[in-house]
Design a protein around this motif. Structure first.
Motif, PDB file in Angstrom:
ATOM      1  N   SER A 137       4.992  -3.529  -1.931  1.00  0.00           N
ATOM      2  CA  SER A 137       3.939  -4.166  -1.103  1.00  0.00           C
ATOM      3  C   SER A 137       3.861  -5.244  -2.045  1.00  0.00           C
ATOM      4  O   SER A 137       3.871  -5.365  -3.428  1.00  0.00           O
ATOM      5  CB  SER A 137       2.655  -3.593  -0.908  1.00  0.00           C
ATOM      6  N   GLU A 138       3.551  -6.645  -1.703  1.00  0.00           N
ATOM      7  CA  GLU A 138       3.035  -7.895  -2.440  1.00  0.00           C
ATOM      8  C   GLU A 138       1.595  -7.600  -2.363  1.00  0.00           C
ATOM      9  O   GLU A 138       1.065  -8.746  -3.369  1.00  0.00           O
ATOM     10  CB  GLU A 138       3.522  -9.007  -1.590  1.00  0.00           C
ATOM     11  N   ASN A 139       0.716  -6.721  -1.839  1.00  0.00           N
ATOM     12  CA  ASN A 139      -0.601  -6.654  -2.044  1.00  0.00           C
ATOM     13  C   ASN A 139      -0.839  -5.652  -3.007  1.00  0.00           C
ATOM     14  O   ASN A 139      -0.689  -4.298  -2.278  1.00  0.00           O
ATOM     15  CB  ASN A 139      -1.123  -6.500  -0.394  1.00  0.00           C
ATOM     16  N   ASP A 140      -1.615  -5.694  -3.965  1.00  0.00           N
ATOM     17  CA  ASP A 140      -1.822  -4.662  -4.819  1.00  0.00           C
ATOM     18  C   ASP A 140      -2.387  -3.654  -4.295  1.00  0.00           C
ATOM     19  O   ASP A 140      -2.369  -2.415  -4.407  1.00  0.00           O
ATOM     20  CB  ASP A 140      -2.392  -5.252  -6.217  1.00  0.00           C
ATOM     21  N   ASP A 141      -3.639  -3.976  -3.714  1.00  0.00           N
ATOM     22  CA  ASP A 141      -4.611  -3.036  -3.083  1.00  0.00           C
ATOM     23  C   ASP A 141      -4.156  -2.236  -2.036  1.00  0.00           C
ATOM     24  O   ASP A 141      -4.236  -1.118  -1.848  1.00  0.00           O
ATOM     25  CB  ASP A 141      -6.022  -3.858  -2.472  1.00  0.00           C
ATOM     26  N   LEU A 192      -0.758  -1.376  -1.906  1.00  0.00           N
ATOM     27  CA  LEU A 192       0.007  -0.330  -2.529  1.00  0.00           C
ATOM     28  C   LEU A 192      -0.786   0.710  -2.951  1.00  0.00           C
ATOM     29  O   LEU A 192      -0.329   1.919  -2.782  1.00  0.00           O
ATOM     30  CB  LEU A 192       0.730  -1.260  -3.565  1.00  0.00           C
ATOM     31  N   ILE A 193      -1.857   0.463  -3.629  1.00  0.00           N
ATOM     32  CA  ILE A 193      -2.628   1.429  -4.327  1.00  0.00           C
ATOM     33  C   ILE A 193      -3.189   2.393  -3.031  1.00  0.00           C
ATOM     34  O   ILE A 193      -3.126   3.647  -3.282  1.00  0.00           O
ATOM     35  CB  ILE A 193      -3.944   0.934  -5.114  1.00  0.00           C
ATOM     36  N   GLU A 194      -3.588   1.780  -1.900  1.00  0.00           N
ATOM     37  CA  GLU A 194      -3.862   2.604  -0.738  1.00  0.00           C
ATOM     38  C   GLU A 194      -2.954   3.515  -0.516  1.00  0.00           C
ATOM     39  O   GLU A 194      -3.176   4.589  -0.113  1.00  0.00           O
ATOM     40  CB  GLU A 194      -4.416   1.863   0.382  1.00  0.00           C
ATOM     41  N   PHE A 195      -1.680   3.168  -0.184  1.00  0.00           N
ATOM     42  CA  PHE A 195      -0.697   3.814   0.443  1.00  0.00           C
ATOM     43  C   PHE A 195      -0.185   4.818  -0.604  1.00  0.00           C
ATOM     44  O   PHE A 195       0.125   6.176  -0.275  1.00  0.00           O
ATOM     45  CB  PHE A 195       0.492   2.934   0.366  1.00  0.00           C
ATOM     46  N   VAL A 196      -0.252   4.674  -1.807  1.00  0.00           N
ATOM     47  CA  VAL A 196       0.002   5.664  -2.844  1.00  0.00           C
ATOM     48  C   VAL A 196      -1.115   6.910  -3.021  1.00  0.00           C
ATOM     49  O   VAL A 196      -0.681   7.835  -2.796  1.00  0.00           O
ATOM     50  CB  VAL A 196       0.291   5.139  -4.236  1.00  0.00           C
ATOM     51  N   GLN A 197      -2.155   6.436  -2.844  1.00  0.00           N
ATOM     52  CA  GLN A 197      -3.348   7.478  -2.811  1.00  0.00           C
ATOM     53  C   GLN A 197      -3.184   8.251  -1.785  1.00  0.00           C
ATOM     54  O   GLN A 197      -3.375   9.386  -1.431  1.00  0.00           O
ATOM     55  CB  GLN A 197      -4.633   6.760  -3.025  1.00  0.00           C
ATOM     56  N   GLN A 211      -1.663  16.958  -2.054  1.00  0.00           N
ATOM     57  CA  GLN A 211      -2.755  17.274  -2.346  1.00  0.00           C
ATOM     58  C   GLN A 211      -3.511  16.793  -3.536  1.00  0.00           C
ATOM     59  O   GLN A 211      -4.195  17.721  -4.272  1.00  0.00           O
ATOM     60  CB  GLN A 211      -3.259  18.852  -2.122  1.00  0.00           C
ATOM     61  N   MET A 212      -3.425  15.577  -4.048  1.00  0.00           N
ATOM     62  CA  MET A 212      -3.696  14.958  -5.281  1.00  0.00           C
ATOM     63  C   MET A 212      -4.538  13.964  -5.228  1.00  0.00           C
ATOM     64  O   MET A 212      -4.244  13.191  -4.060  1.00  0.00           O
ATOM     65  CB  MET A 212      -2.445  14.830  -6.217  1.00  0.00           C
ATOM     66  N   GLN A 213      -5.642  13.877  -6.189  1.00  0.00           N
ATOM     67  CA  GLN A 213      -6.046  12.343  -6.079  1.00  0.00           C
ATOM     68  C   GLN A 213      -5.559  11.609  -7.152  1.00  0.00           C
ATOM     69  O   GLN A 213      -5.423  12.126  -8.347  1.00  0.00           O
ATOM     70  CB  GLN A 213      -7.584  12.771  -6.500  1.00  0.00           C
ATOM     71  N   VAL A 214      -5.254  10.311  -7.129  1.00  0.00           N
ATOM     72  CA  VAL A 214      -4.961   9.364  -7.989  1.00  0.00           C
ATOM     73  C   VAL A 214      -5.693   8.262  -8.095  1.00  0.00           C
ATOM     74  O   VAL A 214      -6.141   7.444  -7.006  1.00  0.00           O
ATOM     75  CB  VAL A 214      -3.483   9.066  -7.382  1.00  0.00           C
ATOM     76  N   ALA A 215      -6.070   8.039  -9.294  1.00  0.00           N
ATOM     77  CA  ALA A 215      -6.633   6.752  -9.573  1.00  0.00           C
ATOM     78  C   ALA A 215      -6.071   5.517  -9.740  1.00  0.00           C
ATOM     79  O   ALA A 215      -4.965   5.649  -9.837  1.00  0.00           O
ATOM     80  CB  ALA A 215      -7.546   7.146 -10.989  1.00  0.00           C
ATOM     81  N   PRO A 216      -6.768   4.487  -9.310  1.00  0.00           N
ATOM     82  CA  PRO A 216      -6.087   3.157  -9.106  1.00  0.00           C
ATOM     83  C   PRO A 216      -5.333   2.804 -10.317  1.00  0.00           C
ATOM     84  O   PRO A 216      -4.162   2.326 -10.354  1.00  0.00           O
ATOM     85  CB  PRO A 216      -7.193   2.331  -8.798  1.00  0.00           C
ATOM     86  N   ASP A 217      -5.969   2.934 -11.430  1.00  0.00           N
ATOM     87  CA  ASP A 217      -5.377   2.631 -12.913  1.00  0.00           C
ATOM     88  C   ASP A 217      -4.101   3.587 -13.034  1.00  0.00           C
ATOM     89  O   ASP A 217      -3.070   3.071 -13.557  1.00  0.00           O
ATOM     90  CB  ASP A 217      -6.297   2.881 -13.907  1.00  0.00           C
ATOM     91  N   GLY A 261       1.967   3.111 -12.976  1.00  0.00           N
ATOM     92  CA  GLY A 261       3.177   3.749 -12.403  1.00  0.00           C
ATOM     93  C   GLY A 261       4.130   2.657 -11.653  1.00  0.00           C
ATOM     94  O   GLY A 261       5.425   2.997 -11.441  1.00  0.00           O
ATOM     95  N   TRP A 262       3.563   1.523 -11.415  1.00  0.00           N
ATOM     96  CA  TRP A 262       4.340   0.539 -10.607  1.00  0.00           C
ATOM     97  C   TRP A 262       5.188  -0.199 -11.396  1.00  0.00           C
ATOM     98  O   TRP A 262       5.070  -0.377 -12.535  1.00  0.00           O
ATOM     99  CB  TRP A 262       3.398  -0.102  -9.254  1.00  0.00           C
ATOM    100  N   GLU A 263       6.290  -0.883 -10.842  1.00  0.00           N
ATOM    101  CA  GLU A 263       7.225  -1.799 -11.271  1.00  0.00           C
ATOM    102  C   GLU A 263       7.025  -3.175 -10.321  1.00  0.00           C
ATOM    103  O   GLU A 263       7.162  -2.844  -9.193  1.00  0.00           O
ATOM    104  CB  GLU A 263       8.435  -1.311 -11.467  1.00  0.00           C
ATOM    105  N   SER A 264       7.204  -4.243 -11.061  1.00  0.00           N
ATOM    106  CA  SER A 264       7.454  -5.410 -10.331  1.00  0.00           C
ATOM    107  C   SER A 264       8.836  -5.611  -9.792  1.00  0.00           C
ATOM    108  O   SER A 264       9.898  -5.114 -10.665  1.00  0.00           O
ATOM    109  CB  SER A 264       7.026  -6.663 -11.111  1.00  0.00           C
TER     110      SER A 264
END
Length: 56
Positions: free
Chosen positions: A16-20, A22-27, A35-41, A46-49
């Motif tokens: 995604s071009e939108n960081d927020d 991307l974080i939402e989709f991964v979480q 069944q895991m909780q992942v922090a935004p940090d 873990g992402w790459e450009s």
């Protein structure tokens, strides 16, 4: 420039071009599939450009 995240557990990938967004989709994936909780940090660490071509 978009960012991409690939799940090390199952290979799920999101880009995604939108960081927020991307974080939402991964979480959501981590919760639904593993069944895991992942922090935004942790997502940011873990992402790459990536470049998106015209065909993407």
């Amino acid at each position: 420039m978009p960012n991409q995240f690939e799940c090390s557990e199952c290979g799920f990938m999101v880009r995604s071009e939108n960081d927020d967004e991307l974080i939402e989709f991964v979480q959501q994936h981590a919760d639904d599939a593993h069944q895991m909780q992942v922090a935004p940090d942790d997502v940011r660490a873990g992402w790459e450009s990536v470049e998106m071509g015209a065909s993407n």
